[in-house]
Design a protein around this motif. Sequence first.
Motif, PDB file in Angstrom:
ATOM      1  N   UNK A 337       0.821  -1.220   0.000  1.00 24.95           N
ATOM      2  CA  UNK A 337       0.000   0.000   0.000  1.00 24.95           C
ATOM      3  C   UNK A 337       0.852   1.266   0.000  1.00 24.95           C
ATOM      4  N   UNK A 338       2.176   1.118  -0.100  1.00 21.14           N
ATOM      5  CA  UNK A 338       3.059   2.265  -0.227  1.00 21.14           C
ATOM      6  C   UNK A 338       3.355   3.008   1.056  1.00 21.14           C
ATOM      7  N   UNK A 339       3.312   2.309   2.202  1.00 21.40           N
ATOM      8  CA  UNK A 339       3.541   2.978   3.487  1.00 21.40           C
ATOM      9  C   UNK A 339       4.697   2.352   4.263  1.00 21.40           C
ATOM     10  N   UNK A 340       5.521   1.582   3.600  1.00 17.60           N
ATOM     11  CA  UNK A 340       6.560   0.838   4.296  1.00 17.60           C
ATOM     12  C   UNK A 340       7.569   1.749   4.973  1.00 17.60           C
ATOM     13  N   UNK A 341       8.035   2.776   4.272  1.00 14.91           N
ATOM     14  CA  UNK A 341       9.099   3.628   4.807  1.00 14.91           C
ATOM     15  C   UNK A 341       8.694   4.507   5.956  1.00 14.91           C
TER      16      UNK A 341
END
Length: 597
Positions: A337-341
């Motif tokens: 979902x593009x929130x790893x960092x």
Amino acid sequence: MKIQNIFRYIPQSLPWVAVIVTGILLLLQHTDFLYRAQEQSLFLPTEQFFREAAMKPGGMLTYAAAFLTQFFYYPVLGVGILVLLWAVSVYLLMKGARLEKGEAGMLTLVPISLYSVISQIGYSIFYIKLQGLLVAPTIAVFLISVLVYLVSLMRGYRQTIFIGVISIIAYPIMGAYGLLASLVVALCSQKTIINGGVAIAVSFVSCMIFYYTHTTVMMSQMIYAALPCLYIAKEWQAVYAVPYIGIVIGLLVPLMVKKIEADKIKVYVTLVVSVLSIGVLLKCNYNNNNFRREIQIYRAIDEGDWYKVLDIVDDSKRLFNPTRQIAFARNIALWRVGKLGDYAFTYTNETQKSRAPFDLSLPQVCGSQQYYISGMPYLAYRWAMETCVSSGWDVEGLKYMIKSAITVGEYRLALRYIEVLKQTLFHKDWAEYYYELAKEPSLIKERDKEIMWVRSLITYWDTLESENGNTTENVYDYYASNNVNDSKAQEFGMISAMIKRDHKLFWERFTQYLTLNRDIKDVPKHYQEAALLMAMLDSDDEKLNLPFSDTIRQNFEMFRRAYEQTEHLQADQQSAVLCSQFGRTYYYYYTLNRGIL
């Protein structure tokens, strides 16, 4: 109504109370597990499937159990069928054995033991590969209750002949439960000693005949036919035998005590059985929170619902330490979902071992799924095939072999497995969807984002030196060491290096990440935290001058001072002091996290 009359009816109602309570407990605590159980099973309405079952002692019992297991696809429906069979069994046992009101309470142990077969199994569902494992005892008890009722309608020589016939056919159909059936039916007869001897002798002869005419089972295992092998992970697991012992006691004790005329003894036995029932219910009710979350996560991943995965693992109040399976699934979900960092280390990372009575092998539990969602379909296929061949074919294994084969372009192979899955009762729609993709691969790009995501990560890496039973560590090692020109892969590689605390690999992935994302305005928070911390530990002045945000620098300086001020404390005390302020930073994970990878 006088109080003594109330107590007179309590023993009779105990089995019915047990049926209702256990049914409610199944719906409240185990619906996700029951859904997972049908994924771990397979029933095919084919002649070959039937023949394979018929060749084994007790095969027809497990065949019927596998048929009913598939109804757990809708857990409420599956539980409804179980509860109905339990209730009918109790009724027929009461009528057939002619148990009086004070004697009927001794049957309480039967439904509770049948429930405990399901409630206590936990992680061993991935190891004990007996078709219809959860339902087989219920069907066996139901058949025994029918036989008890039928023998009660007969008298004289007819009864003896009936017991002899049952003793001949029960073992081939029910395996070990058939031997129990012969004994129970004999105890219900008028001439108990004579008929009991006939039943035991004929059952033994039937067992030997079946052995010498069908060689699918070794002689040493004949008596255990249709029972699960409880020798798990190279160790005998006695706790799983408790419900089966309870079934035997629950069926035999009422019939033996009925022969005693002293009412006091019956009262005492009923009391003992009731206490024993409560003990079995409490002892065999595995309800670990992490296990429940894992089961929910597996289903959410299969459905491609990554936000649901994050909802399941939400630990905003930091009330639990996840297993490494949960932490891994969470990281994959954040990646997708593009929130790893920005969020990977805002969760609890004090992971713990799974609460199982044996050491888990993650490839056995969830290897195919973990490898597939990590972009490693070759290893996903390998583990799905290995598990199916060694432990028996199941729906889950077929699904991951199909998805892996389509992902790597092996469409003809996928169609072979799809044809098998199309024969199931509840997975036809799933099979039809992938049938269209395999027949017309050009549809994949517009219809299936998951396959396209996995395809974008494949670098054809098929070397597997050693997993040590830990797929998650193997995936982290792979991504941390794999330098490819894909921004998504580099991002997960960077997180993997951070999890491993490997400075060299982190700088390699971080440098490549910045190269592949030249237009990025704000580097995610955790990447900055890791770069700042590792630059300081490496005493690298050049890297310390990277454009870190002022907030990150200030927070790091506060952490550094707080860490120095608490160095004199024990590790647990220091961790507790710093957790509230810095527990959601990479600094805290790197220096104070004591969890397993």
